[in-house]
Design an enzyme around this catalytic site. Sequence first.
Site, short mmCIF file in Angstrom:
data_model
loop_
_atom_site.label_atom_id
_atom_site.label_comp_id
_atom_site.label_asym_id
_atom_site.label_seq_id
_atom_site.Cartn_x
_atom_site.Cartn_y
_atom_site.Cartn_z
N HIS A 1 7.84 1.44 -10.65
CA HIS A 1 6.73 0.92 -9.85
C HIS A 1 5.53 1.40 -10.67
O HIS A 1 5.38 2.46 -11.28
CB HIS A 1 6.71 1.57 -8.55
CG HIS A 1 6.70 3.03 -8.50
ND1 HIS A 1 8.00 3.57 -8.67
CD2 HIS A 1 5.83 4.03 -8.20
CE1 HIS A 1 7.84 5.04 -8.24
NE2 HIS A 1 6.53 5.14 -8.23
N ARG B 1 0.86 -1.40 -0.17
CA ARG B 1 -0.16 -0.22 -0.04
C ARG B 1 0.74 1.13 -0.05
O ARG B 1 1.99 1.10 0.74
CB ARG B 1 -1.03 -0.17 1.17
CG ARG B 1 -2.02 -0.98 1.11
CD ARG B 1 -3.06 -1.09 2.09
NE ARG B 1 -3.66 -2.14 1.98
CZ ARG B 1 -4.43 -2.75 1.13
NH1 ARG B 1 -4.93 -2.04 0.12
NH2 ARG B 1 -5.17 -3.90 1.29
N ASP B 2 0.32 2.30 -0.66
CA ASP B 2 1.19 3.49 -0.90
C ASP B 2 0.80 4.03 0.71
O ASP B 2 -0.23 4.20 1.11
CB ASP B 2 0.48 4.35 -1.96
CG ASP B 2 1.40 5.53 -2.18
OD1 ASP B 2 1.91 5.68 -3.33
OD2 ASP B 2 1.57 6.66 -1.40
N ILE B 3 1.97 5.06 1.12
CA ILE B 3 1.83 5.35 2.34
C ILE B 3 1.18 6.75 2.64
O ILE B 3 0.75 7.06 3.43
CB ILE B 3 3.48 5.73 2.72
CG1 ILE B 3 3.64 5.56 4.52
CG2 ILE B 3 3.89 6.80 2.33
CD1 ILE B 3 5.09 5.63 4.94
N HIS C 1 1.33 2.45 -10.02
CA HIS C 1 0.11 2.64 -8.97
C HIS C 1 -1.27 2.05 -9.48
O HIS C 1 -1.65 2.37 -10.60
CB HIS C 1 0.00 4.41 -8.79
CG HIS C 1 0.91 5.31 -8.56
ND1 HIS C 1 1.33 5.87 -7.11
CD2 HIS C 1 2.40 5.39 -9.08
CE1 HIS C 1 2.33 6.40 -7.23
NE2 HIS C 1 3.15 6.20 -8.47
N ASN D 1 4.83 6.62 -13.45
CA ASN D 1 5.33 7.84 -13.62
C ASN D 1 6.70 7.61 -14.03
O ASN D 1 7.34 6.87 -13.58
CB ASN D 1 5.26 8.81 -12.52
CG ASN D 1 3.75 9.30 -12.15
OD1 ASN D 1 3.04 9.52 -12.86
ND2 ASN D 1 3.72 9.25 -10.58
P1 AMP Z 1 6.09 8.38 -7.70
O1 AMP Z 1 5.73 9.81 -7.27
O2 AMP Z 1 5.42 7.78 -8.73
O3 AMP Z 1 7.67 8.17 -7.64
O4 AMP Z 1 5.41 7.47 -6.43
C1 AMP Z 1 6.13 7.20 -5.27
C2 AMP Z 1 5.12 6.73 -4.25
O5 AMP Z 1 5.55 6.16 -3.32
C3 AMP Z 1 4.29 8.03 -3.70
O6 AMP Z 1 2.83 7.72 -3.77
C4 AMP Z 1 4.59 8.13 -2.31
O7 AMP Z 1 3.38 8.24 -1.58
C5 AMP Z 1 5.24 6.34 -2.02
N1 AMP Z 1 5.82 6.13 -0.96
C6 AMP Z 1 7.10 6.87 -0.25
N2 AMP Z 1 7.60 6.08 0.56
C7 AMP Z 1 6.67 5.11 0.75
C8 AMP Z 1 6.68 3.98 1.84
N3 AMP Z 1 7.81 4.09 2.71
N4 AMP Z 1 5.79 3.05 1.81
C9 AMP Z 1 4.81 2.91 0.77
N5 AMP Z 1 4.84 3.89 -0.14
C10 AMP Z 1 5.70 4.87 -0.09
#
Ligand code: AMP
Length: 117
Positions: free
Chosen positions: A105, A35-37, A107, A92
Amino acid sequence: MNATPQADDCLFCKIIAGEIPSDLVAENERAVAFRDINPAAPVHVLVVPKRHEPNIAALAAASPEDLSALFALVAEVVQQEGVAEHHRLLFNTGADAGQTIFHAHGHVLGGTTFTER
Ligand code: AMP
Ligand code: ZN
């Protein structure tokens, strides 16, 4: 020796290695989903190849097998999360596109109605 290329100082490599905790949703041999944080939708799961590549195109070029396994995991996640018929899948690439973590990654976003492109 680790057969999966990893990078030093990469947050997602550390999550994959278990060095940083995550809310794991699903996993296969080549990819993990957690899950996204900072969720942007009721369902917001990140699908992440275990292999470190900087973006999705680099992953496709380096390893079609890893790309395929990533999408197989997407299919599992959307079933498991109940959004198989209604979700978005977003990758992205590059800071100007909003990429903040330079480990490929996707989303998986769902559980709401999207009105914007
Ligand atoms: P992006 O902006 O496409 O590089 O997505 C990175 C995503 O990683 C963002 O939506 C953040 O909220 C998420 N993120 C950052 N740190 C963590 C973490 N420790 N655990 C889960 N998701 C994270
Ligand atoms: Zn990494």
